[in-house]
Scaffold this active site. Structure first.
Site, PDB file in Angstrom:
ATOM      1  N   LYS A 101     -18.530   3.146 -23.345  1.00 42.03           N
ATOM      2  CA  LYS A 101     -18.246   4.226 -24.299  1.00 42.03           C
ATOM      3  C   LYS A 101     -17.197   5.120 -23.670  1.00 42.03           C
ATOM      4  O   LYS A 101     -17.289   5.442 -22.484  1.00 42.03           O
ATOM      5  CB  LYS A 101     -19.537   4.993 -24.569  1.00 42.03           C
ATOM      6  CG  LYS A 101     -19.387   6.392 -25.147  1.00 42.03           C
ATOM      7  CD  LYS A 101     -20.746   6.906 -25.599  1.00 42.03           C
ATOM      8  CE  LYS A 101     -20.976   8.353 -25.187  1.00 42.03           C
ATOM      9  NZ  LYS A 101     -22.328   8.821 -25.570  1.00 42.03           N
ATOM     10  N   LYS A 149     -14.958   8.814 -24.093  1.00 42.72           N
ATOM     11  CA  LYS A 149     -14.926  10.101 -24.772  1.00 42.72           C
ATOM     12  C   LYS A 149     -13.546  10.278 -25.394  1.00 42.72           C
ATOM     13  O   LYS A 149     -12.527   9.898 -24.796  1.00 42.72           O
ATOM     14  CB  LYS A 149     -15.181  11.224 -23.760  1.00 42.72           C
ATOM     15  CG  LYS A 149     -16.579  11.197 -23.166  1.00 42.72           C
ATOM     16  CD  LYS A 149     -17.621  11.589 -24.193  1.00 42.72           C
ATOM     17  CE  LYS A 149     -19.006  11.702 -23.558  1.00 42.72           C
ATOM     18  NZ  LYS A 149     -20.027  12.112 -24.525  1.00 42.72           N
ATOM     19  N   SER A 158     -20.926   5.501 -19.945  1.00 37.32           N
ATOM     20  CA  SER A 158     -20.160   6.492 -20.707  1.00 37.32           C
ATOM     21  C   SER A 158     -19.091   7.063 -19.789  1.00 37.32           C
ATOM     22  O   SER A 158     -19.404   7.641 -18.744  1.00 37.32           O
ATOM     23  CB  SER A 158     -21.105   7.596 -21.194  1.00 37.32           C
ATOM     24  OG  SER A 158     -20.376   8.653 -21.759  1.00 37.32           O
ATOM     25  N   GLU A 198     -19.116   7.868 -32.413  1.00 41.08           N
ATOM     26  CA  GLU A 198     -20.227   8.809 -32.240  1.00 41.08           C
ATOM     27  C   GLU A 198     -19.799  10.244 -32.526  1.00 41.08           C
ATOM     28  O   GLU A 198     -18.789  10.719 -32.003  1.00 41.08           O
ATOM     29  CB  GLU A 198     -20.741   8.681 -30.792  1.00 41.08           C
ATOM     30  CG  GLU A 198     -22.001   9.477 -30.486  1.00 41.08           C
ATOM     31  CD  GLU A 198     -22.497   9.206 -29.057  1.00 41.08           C
ATOM     32  OE1 GLU A 198     -22.073   8.197 -28.454  1.00 41.08           O
ATOM     33  OE2 GLU A 198     -23.295  10.011 -28.548  1.00 41.08           O
ATOM     34  N   LYS A 226     -31.940  11.077 -28.142  1.00 45.39           N
ATOM     35  CA  LYS A 226     -32.113  11.710 -26.830  1.00 45.39           C
ATOM     36  C   LYS A 226     -33.381  12.547 -26.942  1.00 45.39           C
ATOM     37  O   LYS A 226     -33.462  13.440 -27.794  1.00 45.39           O
ATOM     38  CB  LYS A 226     -30.941  12.643 -26.502  1.00 45.39           C
ATOM     39  CG  LYS A 226     -29.611  11.942 -26.289  1.00 45.39           C
ATOM     40  CD  LYS A 226     -28.508  12.948 -25.973  1.00 45.39           C
ATOM     41  CE  LYS A 226     -27.179  12.230 -25.787  1.00 45.39           C
ATOM     42  NZ  LYS A 226     -26.055  13.178 -25.683  1.00 45.39           N
ATOM     43  N   ASP A 271     -16.921   8.437 -28.420  1.00 49.67           N
ATOM     44  CA  ASP A 271     -17.754   9.621 -28.671  1.00 49.67           C
ATOM     45  C   ASP A 271     -16.866  10.856 -28.696  1.00 49.67           C
ATOM     46  O   ASP A 271     -16.202  11.174 -27.708  1.00 49.67           O
ATOM     47  CB  ASP A 271     -18.813   9.748 -27.558  1.00 49.67           C
ATOM     48  CG  ASP A 271     -19.827  10.861 -27.826  1.00 49.67           C
ATOM     49  OD1 ASP A 271     -19.694  11.574 -28.851  1.00 49.67           O
ATOM     50  OD2 ASP A 271     -20.758  11.021 -27.001  1.00 49.67           O
ATOM     51  N   GLY A 292     -27.777   9.568 -23.238  1.00 51.36           N
ATOM     52  CA  GLY A 292     -28.037  10.100 -21.902  1.00 51.36           C
ATOM     53  C   GLY A 292     -27.454  11.484 -21.741  1.00 51.36           C
ATOM     54  O   GLY A 292     -26.580  11.901 -22.512  1.00 51.36           O
ATOM     55  N   ASP A 341     -25.268  11.949 -33.006  1.00 53.43           N
ATOM     56  CA  ASP A 341     -25.923  12.407 -31.776  1.00 53.43           C
ATOM     57  C   ASP A 341     -26.315  13.868 -32.014  1.00 53.43           C
ATOM     58  O   ASP A 341     -27.433  14.153 -32.472  1.00 53.43           O
ATOM     59  CB  ASP A 341     -24.939  12.225 -30.597  1.00 53.43           C
ATOM     60  CG  ASP A 341     -25.430  12.811 -29.272  1.00 53.43           C
ATOM     61  OD1 ASP A 341     -26.482  13.470 -29.241  1.00 53.43           O
ATOM     62  OD2 ASP A 341     -24.751  12.634 -28.234  1.00 53.43           O
TER      63      ASP A 341
HETATM   64  O1  OSB Z   1     -22.550  13.063 -25.983  1.00 53.95           O
HETATM   65  O2  OSB Z   1     -23.598  11.410 -25.241  1.00 53.95           O
HETATM   66  C1  OSB Z   1     -23.109  12.516 -25.048  1.00 53.95           C
HETATM   67  C2  OSB Z   1     -23.416  13.479 -21.386  1.00 53.95           C
HETATM   68  C3  OSB Z   1     -23.742  14.789 -21.520  1.00 53.95           C
HETATM   69  C4  OSB Z   1     -23.813  15.366 -22.764  1.00 53.95           C
HETATM   70  C5  OSB Z   1     -23.563  14.601 -23.894  1.00 53.95           C
HETATM   71  C6  OSB Z   1     -23.259  13.258 -23.768  1.00 53.95           C
HETATM   72  C7  OSB Z   1     -23.144  12.697 -22.484  1.00 53.95           C
HETATM   73  C8  OSB Z   1     -22.757  11.330 -22.218  1.00 53.95           C
HETATM   74  C9  OSB Z   1     -23.192  10.735 -20.889  1.00 53.95           C
HETATM   75  O3  OSB Z   1     -22.061  10.685 -22.951  1.00 53.95           O
HETATM   76  C10 OSB Z   1     -24.294   9.760 -21.030  1.00 53.95           C
HETATM   77  C11 OSB Z   1     -24.921   9.399 -19.699  1.00 53.95           C
HETATM   78  O4  OSB Z   1     -24.446   8.455 -19.055  1.00 53.95           O
HETATM   79  O5  OSB Z   1     -25.900  10.043 -19.289  1.00 53.95           O
HETATM   80 MG    MG Z   2     -22.787  11.808 -27.657  1.00 52.27          MG
END
Ligand code: OSB
Ligand code: MG
Length: 371
Positions: A162, A164, A136, A214, A263, A189, A291, A239
């Site tokens: 992924k 952001k 990510s 996402e 999660k 995301d 994550g 999510d």
């Molecule tokens: O939205 O998935 C998310 C990290 C912190 C809070 C929300 C998210 C994320 C990530 C990182 O996208 C995922 C990772 O590599 O741990």
């Molecule tokens: Mg997310």
């Protein structure tokens, strides 16, 4: 088993790279590491994934410390607990605060595994020895910088990326990565950064062959996601909106999404994660493991969870070195050339905590005992 003592370690760890999302930028990651001793002298560890700031969730490391110390610990210290289900019943009177509860639940699973000589993956119903993972990537200064960073992760072996997005940093960024990597398994995301109206701008994403989009809309929404999904070919993945098995069922019944990100912290623990997995598997809805930039303790649990059969999409579970130069376990998770990471095979979480690293990263610590 009986829980004799609980320690709450408030940690702050420097990230290898700053991580920026639609809700903010972070260079240090805070969490609460829970350690618990049982009557046999075994120690279990769990990670509460709440961050310093209430950006992703209303929960923070501070609220978790408060809830754990004042409400969760008194309910379980000195009590006989036979299973994670027992724990969930004991804390059912505490509304919300799923991340706080999940930190203790994880430590319990670790204890049960150590006591019974079983790895967590086996206890949860996992079937895989290694799981497919992705990376990510946070918001970067420009689409060019993003494409460059993506290239470095692809070179390391990540076969799913992924990125952001947020309003103004969506179509350009995604198009740049897609142009540089026409065949990459790519997803975006938004972390709730759009409304049904502003999400109109996301239409061009539908032509970029994305795995999923996402959480485009509000964290407390399910219905508007249904309206948006009707207008998009690309699957929406929820999510933030899914806090329970019930929410997952609402989302499926409303056709608000075609994929769910699980999660354990967000849904109150691993037991509830497995229930959501089972519901989705029965309804042929793919799930994947999200994550929260976990330490290797939380990552071990994520790998175990992702070994269940319904986790058919790569998880946000990257190698240890994507997050921290120094972590709090003696084990390190490495990326295999086939974009997988091995599921821990040792008992419980299958990791051993590096007490020196743990104390070096500890801002404060609370020790609680049964009286
Ligand atoms: O939205 O998935 C998310 C990290 C912190 C809070 C929300 C998210 C994320 C990530 C990182 O996208 C995922 C990772 O590599 O741990
Ligand atoms: Mg997310």
């Amino acid at each position: 088993m009986e829980i004799i003592s609980i320690s709450l370690h408030h940690l702050s760890m420097p990230l290898v790279l700053p991580f920026e999302t639609s809700f903010g930028r972070m260079t240090q990651r805070e969490c609460v590491l829970v350690s618990m001793k049982n009557e046999k002298g075994l120690t279990g560890y769990g990670e509460c994934v709440a961050w310093r700031d209430p950006g992703y969730s209303y929960e923070t490391a501070g609220t978790a410390l408060h809830i754990l110390k004042e409400f969760v610990a008194p309910l379980i210290l000195g009590q006989d607990i036979g299973s994670a289900a027992d724990f969930n019943r004991m804390v059912s009177g505490i509304r919300g605060h799923h991340m706080a509860k999940a930190g203790v639940e994880m430590a319990l699973w670790d204890l049960f595994g150590k006591q019974d000589g079983k790895p967590l993956a086996q206890m949860l119903g996992g079937i895989l020895k290694k799981v497919e993972v992705g990376v990510s990537i946070g918001l970067q200064d420009s689409p060019e910088a993003l494409a460059e960073l993506t290239a470095s992760y692809v070179e390391q072996g990540y076969a799913r990326v992924k990125i952001k997005i947020k309003p103004g940093r969506d179509i350009g960024d995604t198009t740049a990565v897609r142009a540089a990597f026409p065949n990459l398994r790519l997803q975006v995301d938004a972390n709730s950064a759009y409304s049904l109206e502003t999400a109109e701008k996301l239409k061009p994403l539908d032509d970029l062959n994305l795995l999923l989009i996402e959480q485009p809309l509000s964290d407390d929404d399910i219905w508007d996601h249904h309206k948006l999904q009707k207008k998009l070919k690309t699957p929406i993945c929820l999510d933030e909106s899914i806090h329970s098995v019930r929410h997952a069922r609402y989302a499926l019944e409303m056709k608000a999404c075609r994929i769910i990100n699980i999660k354990a912290g967000r849904v109150g623990g691993l037991a509830q994660s497995v229930e959501i997995h089972d519901l989705c598997l029965a309804n042929r809805i793919p799930v994947w493991c999200g994550g929260m930039m976990e330490t290797n303790v939380g990552r071990a649990a994520n790998l175990a969870l992702a070994s269940l059969p319904g986790f058919t999409l790569p998880g946000d579970i990257s190698a240890s070195d994507r997050y921290y130069r120094r972590d709090i376990t003696h084990e390190t998770f490495v990326l295999n050339p086939d974009s997988t990471i091995a599921v821990p095979a040792g008992v419980g979480l299958g990791v051993t905590v590096d007490e020196k690293a743990l104390s070096d990263f500890t801002l404060s610590r609370i020790d609680l005992k049964a009286d």
